[in-house]
Scaffold this active site. Structure first.
Site, PDB file in Angstrom:
ATOM      1  N   GLY A 122       0.836  -1.203   0.000  1.00 16.84           N
ATOM      2  CA  GLY A 122       0.000   0.000   0.000  1.00 16.84           C
ATOM      3  C   GLY A 122       0.867   1.248   0.000  1.00 16.84           C
ATOM      4  O   GLY A 122       1.970   1.242   0.536  1.00 16.84           O
ATOM      5  N   ASP A 144       1.002   1.925   9.063  1.00 19.25           N
ATOM      6  CA  ASP A 144       0.617   1.150  10.259  1.00 19.25           C
ATOM      7  C   ASP A 144       1.684   1.168  11.348  1.00 19.25           C
ATOM      8  O   ASP A 144       1.398   0.829  12.492  1.00 19.25           O
ATOM      9  CB  ASP A 144       0.345  -0.316   9.872  1.00 19.25           C
TER      10      ASP A 144
HETATM   11  O1  F6P Z   1      -0.971  -1.576   5.401  1.00 19.46           O
HETATM   12  C1  F6P Z   1      -1.557  -0.359   5.064  1.00 19.46           C
HETATM   13  C2  F6P Z   1      -3.054  -0.483   5.021  1.00 19.46           C
HETATM   14  O2  F6P Z   1      -3.591   0.796   4.726  1.00 19.46           O
HETATM   15  C3  F6P Z   1      -3.693  -1.059   6.270  1.00 19.46           C
HETATM   16  O3  F6P Z   1      -3.776  -0.137   7.319  1.00 19.46           O
HETATM   17  C4  F6P Z   1      -5.016  -1.513   5.735  1.00 19.46           C
HETATM   18  O4  F6P Z   1      -5.542  -2.582   6.493  1.00 19.46           O
HETATM   19  C5  F6P Z   1      -4.664  -2.010   4.343  1.00 19.46           C
HETATM   20  O5  F6P Z   1      -3.457  -1.365   3.979  1.00 19.46           O
HETATM   21  C6  F6P Z   1      -5.729  -1.680   3.320  1.00 19.46           C
HETATM   22  O6  F6P Z   1      -5.341  -2.234   2.118  1.00 19.46           O
HETATM   23  P1  F6P Z   1      -6.082  -1.933   0.737  1.00 19.46           P
HETATM   24  O7  F6P Z   1      -5.566  -0.614   0.241  1.00 19.46           O
HETATM   25  O8  F6P Z   1      -5.677  -3.075  -0.124  1.00 19.46           O
HETATM   26  O9  F6P Z   1      -7.555  -1.862   1.029  1.00 19.46           O
END
Ligand code: F6P
Length: 359
Positions: A10, A139
């Site tokens: 991410g 995170d």
């Molecule tokens: O690891 C970063 C993060 O934003 C987490 O906090 C969250 O659970 C996840 O990625 C969300 O992922 P995606 O963008 O795939 O929905």
């Protein structure tokens, strides 16, 4: 010397500042730099790369996102490959990746990402590639570094949102539940909740009891504060959820964005009779310009990563161990993810000021 830069997983505010510094640090050493687009997946099939020079990184340090794009689905160790019948099977494509990197003349790579990207990097180092890592995630759950860039920006975004919720919650005598990101770690919820003086903070590291949460809200009403702010990490769960499960099971369960807010809103309304509304802050926490702190940390990491390449620190990750930047083996970093210590002074400060952790 020709180095490749990639961003995986991410996105997080500060990625562009790392890229800018890494490019300038490399170019100033007389090295050539290429950007690999969409993480490691950019080295599979027809390579998706772009040359990087001074002008391609000019004016990007303050921008969110990543000029290289990213993905959290491009793991070359189990890459989805289309079959003749249209179905997909997962294949280990690392040989192809290494072959492409070699053909492109890439001497070493900087992999900027969270535990997923760092894990892939470590495996590729074991198979012969020269890689150094840079920890990234909003995170803050990467071990070995005091913090990751992106975290401070996410916390500030959450604080701004909670400040706004405060005034509307108070005006309507309501309970407002705000769910923040963090996967299985509660750092964003804890830091933002304490800094914005929330009334209840729920994090995965401290399973909650819904009766305690409701009791806190009712006691505030008794004291004349007819509104409450609940900040919940998306990974938070109750003591009841744990029955029959090990903490390892709880760590590996899937997280569905919004489900914690939805459930708490219902349970708090049922348990207190109070009008309760919720907000899922979601990807707003990943967007926008990095804070000054994140820009500076990202800049330091970018410069340190190029120095790490010069020093042949393959399989190591740059890390902040204040006041120093160090490099540490990715293998050590991945042994255990970082989590909030329930005895940490921030948790104690929360309790000392009357914030409920729901336990
Ligand atoms: O690891 C970063 C993060 O934003 C987490 O906090 C969250 O659970 C996840 O990625 C969300 O992922 P995606 O963008 O795939 O929905």
């Amino acid at each position: 010397m020709k180095i490749g830069l990639l961003t995986g997983g991410g996105d997080a505010p500060g990625l562009n500042a790392v890229l800018r510094t890494a490019v300038l640090s490399a170019v100033n050493r007389g090295w050539e730099v290429v950007g690999i687009r969409h993480g490691f997946a950019g080295l599979l099939g027809e390579p998706d790369i772009m040359p990087l020079n001074r002008s391609s990184v000019s004016g990007i340090a303050h921008l969110g996102g990543t000029i290289l794009r990213t993905t959290n689905r491009g793991n070359p160790l189990c890459f989805p490959v289309k079959c003749d019948d249209g179905s997909y099977v997962e294949k280990d494509c690392t040989d192809e990746l290494i072959e492409n990197a070699t053909k492109l003349g890439i001497t070493a790579l900087v992999a900027i990402g969270g535990d997923g990207t760092l894990g892939i990097a470590l495996e590729l180092v074991r198979r012969g590639l020269k890689i150094v890592g840079v920890p990234k995630t909003i995170d803050n759950d990467v071990s070995g570094t005091i913090t990751t860039f992106g975290f401070d920006t996410a916390v500030n975004t959450a604080i701004e949102a909670i400040d706004k919720l405060h005034t509307t919650a108070e005006s309507h005598d309501r309970v407002m539940v705000m769910e923040v990101m963090g996967r299985h770690a509660g750092f964003i919820a804890l830091h933002a909740g304490v800094a914005s003086t929330a009334d209840v903070i729920l994090i995965p590291e401290i399973p909650y009891d819904i009766e305690q949460v409701c009791e806190k809200i009712i006691s505030r009403d008794r004291e004349g504060h007819n509104f409450s702010i609940v900040v919940a990490a998306e990974g938070a769960y109750s003591k009841a959820d744990m029955s029959g499960h090990s903490s390892a099971t709880m760590e590996h369960r899937a997280i569905r964005a919004g489900s914690v807010a939805e459930r708490l809103t219902r349970e708090i309304h049922n348990g207190t009779g109070k009008e309760t509304r919720s907000l899922v802050l979601g990807h707003l926490q990943r967007g926008g310009a990095p804070t000054g702190y994140d820009r500076l940390l990202a800049t330091r990491f970018g410069a340190a990563a190029v120095t790490a390449i010069q020093n042949k620190k393959w399989g190591e990750m740059v890390a902040l161990q204040s006041p120093n930047l160090v490099t540490i083996p990715i293998e050590d970093v991945l042994r255990e993810p970082k989590r909030v210590d329930p005895e940490h002074d921030i948790v104690q400060a929360a309790r000392a000021t009357g914030i409920s952790l729901g336990d």
